[in-house]
Design a protein around this motif. Structure first.
Motif, PDB file in Angstrom:
ATOM      1  N   GLN A   5      -0.058 -39.784  25.892  1.00 27.45           N
ATOM      2  CA  GLN A   5      -0.770 -39.105  27.041  1.00 27.45           C
ATOM      3  C   GLN A   5      -2.153 -39.913  27.247  1.00 27.45           C
ATOM      4  OE1 GLN A   5      -1.970 -35.038  26.186  1.00 27.45           O
ATOM      5  NE2 GLN A   5      -2.468 -34.784  28.265  1.00 27.45           N
ATOM      6  N   ASN A   6      -2.805 -40.268  26.261  1.00 24.93           N
ATOM      7  CA  ASN A   6      -4.163 -40.937  26.209  1.00 24.93           C
ATOM      8  C   ASN A   6      -4.005 -42.224  27.104  1.00 24.93           C
ATOM      9  OD1 ASN A   6      -5.855 -38.811  25.229  1.00 24.93           O
ATOM     10  ND2 ASN A   6      -5.854 -39.914  23.330  1.00 24.93           N
ATOM     11  N   GLN A   7      -2.898 -43.032  27.063  1.00 21.27           N
ATOM     12  CA  GLN A   7      -2.474 -44.166  27.351  1.00 21.27           C
ATOM     13  C   GLN A   7      -2.120 -43.941  28.955  1.00 21.27           C
ATOM     14  OE1 GLN A   7      -3.077 -47.325  25.897  1.00 21.27           O
ATOM     15  NE2 GLN A   7      -2.763 -47.946  28.178  1.00 21.27           N
ATOM     16  N   ARG A   8      -1.485 -42.998  29.308  1.00 22.94           N
ATOM     17  CA  ARG A   8      -1.232 -42.785  30.614  1.00 22.94           C
ATOM     18  C   ARG A   8      -2.492 -42.453  31.355  1.00 22.94           C
ATOM     19  NH1 ARG A   8       3.014 -39.893  28.414  1.00 22.94           N
ATOM     20  NH2 ARG A   8       1.982 -37.853  28.601  1.00 22.94           N
ATOM     21  N   GLN A   9      -3.455 -41.355  30.976  1.00 21.58           N
ATOM     22  CA  GLN A   9      -4.579 -41.201  31.574  1.00 21.58           C
ATOM     23  C   GLN A   9      -5.363 -42.541  31.735  1.00 21.58           C
ATOM     24  OE1 GLN A   9      -6.351 -38.363  29.146  1.00 21.58           O
ATOM     25  NE2 GLN A   9      -5.331 -36.608  30.145  1.00 21.58           N
ATOM     26  N   LEU A  10      -5.527 -43.348  30.684  1.00 22.22           N
ATOM     27  CA  LEU A  10      -6.218 -44.789  30.741  1.00 22.22           C
ATOM     28  C   LEU A  10      -5.865 -45.590  31.895  1.00 22.22           C
ATOM     29  CD1 LEU A  10      -8.509 -46.112  29.445  1.00 22.22           C
ATOM     30  CD2 LEU A  10      -7.038 -47.287  28.076  1.00 22.22           C
ATOM     31  N   ASN A  11      -4.337 -45.735  32.246  1.00 21.17           N
ATOM     32  CA  ASN A  11      -3.651 -46.562  32.841  1.00 21.17           C
ATOM     33  C   ASN A  11      -3.825 -46.061  34.275  1.00 21.17           C
ATOM     34  OD1 ASN A  11      -2.660 -47.880  31.051  1.00 21.17           O
ATOM     35  ND2 ASN A  11      -0.536 -47.103  31.298  1.00 21.17           N
ATOM     36  N   ALA A  12      -3.938 -44.475  34.528  1.00 20.67           N
ATOM     37  CA  ALA A  12      -4.297 -43.855  35.849  1.00 20.67           C
ATOM     38  C   ALA A  12      -5.608 -44.177  36.437  1.00 20.67           C
ATOM     39  CB  ALA A  12      -3.983 -42.236  35.711  1.00 20.67           C
ATOM     40  N   ARG A  13      -6.533 -43.927  35.291  1.00 22.30           N
ATOM     41  CA  ARG A  13      -8.059 -44.309  35.727  1.00 22.30           C
ATOM     42  C   ARG A  13      -8.205 -45.640  36.059  1.00 22.30           C
ATOM     43  NH1 ARG A  13     -11.797 -42.990  31.049  1.00 22.30           N
ATOM     44  NH2 ARG A  13     -13.457 -43.904  32.630  1.00 22.30           N
ATOM     45  N   ARG A  65      -6.782 -46.387  39.827  1.00 23.43           N
ATOM     46  CA  ARG A  65      -7.902 -45.643  40.573  1.00 23.43           C
ATOM     47  C   ARG A  65      -9.057 -46.669  40.762  1.00 23.43           C
ATOM     48  NH1 ARG A  65      -9.586 -43.252  44.692  1.00 23.43           N
ATOM     49  NH2 ARG A  65     -11.125 -41.793  44.485  1.00 23.43           N
TER      50      ARG A  65
END
Length: 155
Positions: free
Chosen positions: A37-45, A48
């Motif tokens: 989940q942290n990796q997905r959030q980092l990728n999304a950030r 963006r």
């Protein structure tokens, strides 16, 4: 009784070991899911951030080529800089003061349908005022757009 106690003792040890193993496996699974989940959030950030960087660069280039009004560019760029997904947010107002000054002067102007609802006289008065602000800040903003053409906010 010694045999019973010993059997019960071993059964409890085995049950405890199974519970500890199950809890360890569950905790491991949760850690794995959290890392994913942290990796997905980092990728999304990062995605963006890349999008904002590209947009800022494109608008800065358009402003220099006079394909975009300075006011419109200031509103768009300053809005994007405020949306950069970084904490703490860099002090872009200090880094691009002329752009932010123009933004502060024109951000309250109505746009789209609200602008069309104004009378022609009111629109002309706003346009004249906006053009005056742009001419006062044009040279400083064009210097800042040079930096913005290579803008790269990074996590």
């Amino acid at each position: 009784m010694d045999t019973e106690f010993s059997s019960i003792h071993w059964i409890l040890i085995v049950v405890a070991a199974l519970i500890i193993t199950a809890l360890g496996a569950y905790a491991g699974r949760l850690v794995f899911m959290l890392n994913a989940q942290n990796q997905r959030q980092l990728n999304a950030r990062q995605k963006r951030l890349d999008s904002i960087n590209q947009s800022v660069q494109t608008i800065a280039f358009a402003m220099q080529q006079q394909q975009c009004d300075l006011s419109e560019g200031a509103v768009r760029i300053c809005s994007m800089l405020e949306a950069v997904p970084l904490s703490p947010l860099p002090d872009y107002q200090k880094e691009f003061p002329a752009l932010h000054e123009l933004f502060g002067k024109v951000k309250h102007y109505p746009t789209h349908e609200a602008r069309q609802a104004l009378s022609k006289k009111e629109r002309r008065a706003q346009d004249k005022e906006r053009e005056q602000f742009e001419s006062e800040l044009e040279s400083a903003i064009l210097v800042e757009t040079e930096k913005l053409k290579v803008f790269e906010a990074q996590i």
